[in-house]
Scaffold this active site. Sequence first.
Site, PDB file in Angstrom:
ATOM      1  N   MET A 168       0.810  -1.223   0.000  1.00 45.24           N
ATOM      2  CA  MET A 168       0.000   0.000   0.000  1.00 45.24           C
ATOM      3  C   MET A 168       0.842   1.270   0.000  1.00 45.24           C
ATOM      4  SD  MET A 168      -3.095  -1.001  -0.151  1.00 45.24           S
ATOM      5  CE  MET A 168      -3.867   0.577   0.157  1.00 45.24           C
ATOM      6  N   ARG A 169       2.181   1.130   0.024  1.00 45.15           N
ATOM      7  CA  ARG A 169       3.002   2.331   0.096  1.00 45.15           C
ATOM      8  C   ARG A 169       2.820   3.198  -1.140  1.00 45.15           C
ATOM      9  NH1 ARG A 169       7.604   0.249   1.537  1.00 45.15           N
ATOM     10  NH2 ARG A 169       7.523   0.838   3.731  1.00 45.15           N
ATOM     11  N   ALA A 170       2.639   2.576  -2.300  1.00 39.71           N
ATOM     12  CA  ALA A 170       2.477   3.356  -3.524  1.00 39.71           C
ATOM     13  C   ALA A 170       1.230   4.231  -3.464  1.00 39.71           C
ATOM     14  CB  ALA A 170       2.408   2.416  -4.732  1.00 39.71           C
TER      15      ALA A 170
END
Length: 678
Positions: free
Chosen positions: A274-276
């Site tokens: 989910m970092r993107a």
Amino acid sequence: MSTPYPFTAIVGQDDLRLGLLLNAVSPAVGGVLVRGEKGTAKSTAVRALAALMPEVAVVPGCRFSCDPVSPDPACPDGPHAEAAGVARAARTVELPVGASEDRLVGALDIERALSEGVKAFEPGLLADAHRGILYVDEVNLLHDHLVDLLLDAAAMGASYVEREGVSVRHAARFLLVGTMNPEEGELRPQLLDRFGLTVEVSASRDTDERVDVVRRRLAYDDDPEGFAARWAEEEGALRERIAGARALLPRVVLGDGVLRQIAATCAAFEVDGMRADIVMARTATALAAWAGREEVTADDVRQAALLALPHRRRRNPFDAPGLDEDKLDRTLDEAGPQENHDGDDDPDPGPDGGGDGGGGGGVPPQADGEDRTPPQGSEGDAPSPAPEGAPGAPGRPAGGEQQPVAAAEPFRTKMLSVPGLGEGAAGRRSRARTEHGRTTGARRPEGALTKLHLAATVQAAAPHQRARGRSGRGLVVRRDDLRQAAREGREGNLVLFVVDASGSMAARQRMSAVKGAVLSLLLDAYQRRDKVGLVTFRGKEAEVALPPTSSVDAAAARLESLPTGGRTPLAAGLLKAHDVLRVERLRDPSRRPLLVVVTDGRATGGPEPVALAGRAARLHRSEGTASVVVDCESGYVRLGLAGELARELGGTAVTLDELRADSIAGLVKDVTAAGRAA
């Protein structure tokens, strides 16, 4: 202090400047990784950005740059009494490639900690960079554990130093900028993901733009202060714009519609985790603030995707970087705000979907009024041409050669290792004495103590306590008592491939399997942090298709364009490999080589080719080079020539089938045993 080159005087490099400015507006974006060739203003732009950053107020005398308004309660120099802050410019701290772990995170005085029970801490570069810029040139050449420490600190906003039960924590929030030349090796995908944005830079091919670069640089070198004065007005305007965007940032609204576009884009491009999504949201918000708007638009989301996603899509070093912009546009259109969600026909996008036409704020202004050129596509999508003079290169006669064939599907290979205990660069292949790994013993430190062996230190100090006048509970420890922990881990090696490209290997299906095997070994070398080199032989000679490098994707590109045909000068290939290894031993004597010869063992051409190949093989054996022969012979009738070559080399032979990880469990033992027997 020298006068920095003005940021607004940089010609071109729009993506680079935009990525830096967005991080200046919102450090939460997570930094920027700059990929590209040397001489493209990467370092100049980073140093110039520091002059545009707002001044920071610090607690007087604090080595960790605490904010006087809200000082860090865990600051090693604290607690801080209420006092007026001192304003200073934001720092730019450069991390050299050869830095040690202690230089990066700081070091504890172990002797004082043991004998006096005090936390005597010497701050490192992470402390110096707090509330400023940390610039890492050639970040892909840093040791992996240093990169891990660096990115962990950037993600958590704090640095932790723990040694033998004594720990120190301090704040470490900074704008992280890394630069790298992809030809010198890639970062692991896990580490790439930790950089917020990535930009590709290259030198302009426009003559007028190159003239401007040279003219401005010469003018700056002749009179730095005068040149900076001529750009002072533009610098001031850009500095005010950054401050204004920072002030506007908390008021920017990220609507549900654009948030859905962000999530749909990350899902469509199959990025991990989910970092993107989070980075894209922060980047789009910063773009809106940079443009002076209080609402994020679809154009902001598109620009954020182009900056935040390309480096997160790479699954292995052979994947080309970049983003399919047509797919991006379709995804944004499909996920965009729509009035009617159950109709059969997609409604036309309304005026809300297109923003205000500002393009998300986009590229920073050019003070000289030059037009912004559209970003060019990555050149990494095209295969590298064959080296000059190589088979298939322009100007070389074909001589009956066959056109290059595609490689078969790569597979997971058995681990091939170099016997013995080395002391090379940290990696994941062969056993070695390293700074990180399992403790195997203790020794007296040579230079600064880095890893204390507590039990050995106490054992060395214990017999002398009465003579030293010990009267209390504390242990009297002196410098001579300290013992360094001896640790064993894994090292990276130089894996030199010697590939037979002669006519005996020319059957298309056979060469496809051979290329697939070498590609698999290259991928294994990438994962184990090796340097790789590629020597090929065919016709009448051998050549170095790729000098030893950390860029395995470059080796894969050379392999892909490799044609076959002609005689089999096996001796020439082995002698060329010997020359390469001789030079590399002088350049990097601690990195041990592993020779991988990919051939069916035939030797033709010239007088006594078999005998000459045997003498060349024994030359490698006499120097103790660990070797593996990948036997490419196929069919029911086998001559066993590759096995004879392996015996001459003092190594072992393995077939293409045996190279797979799910076959012959004793392969590593065979390689090691053969190396010891040599």
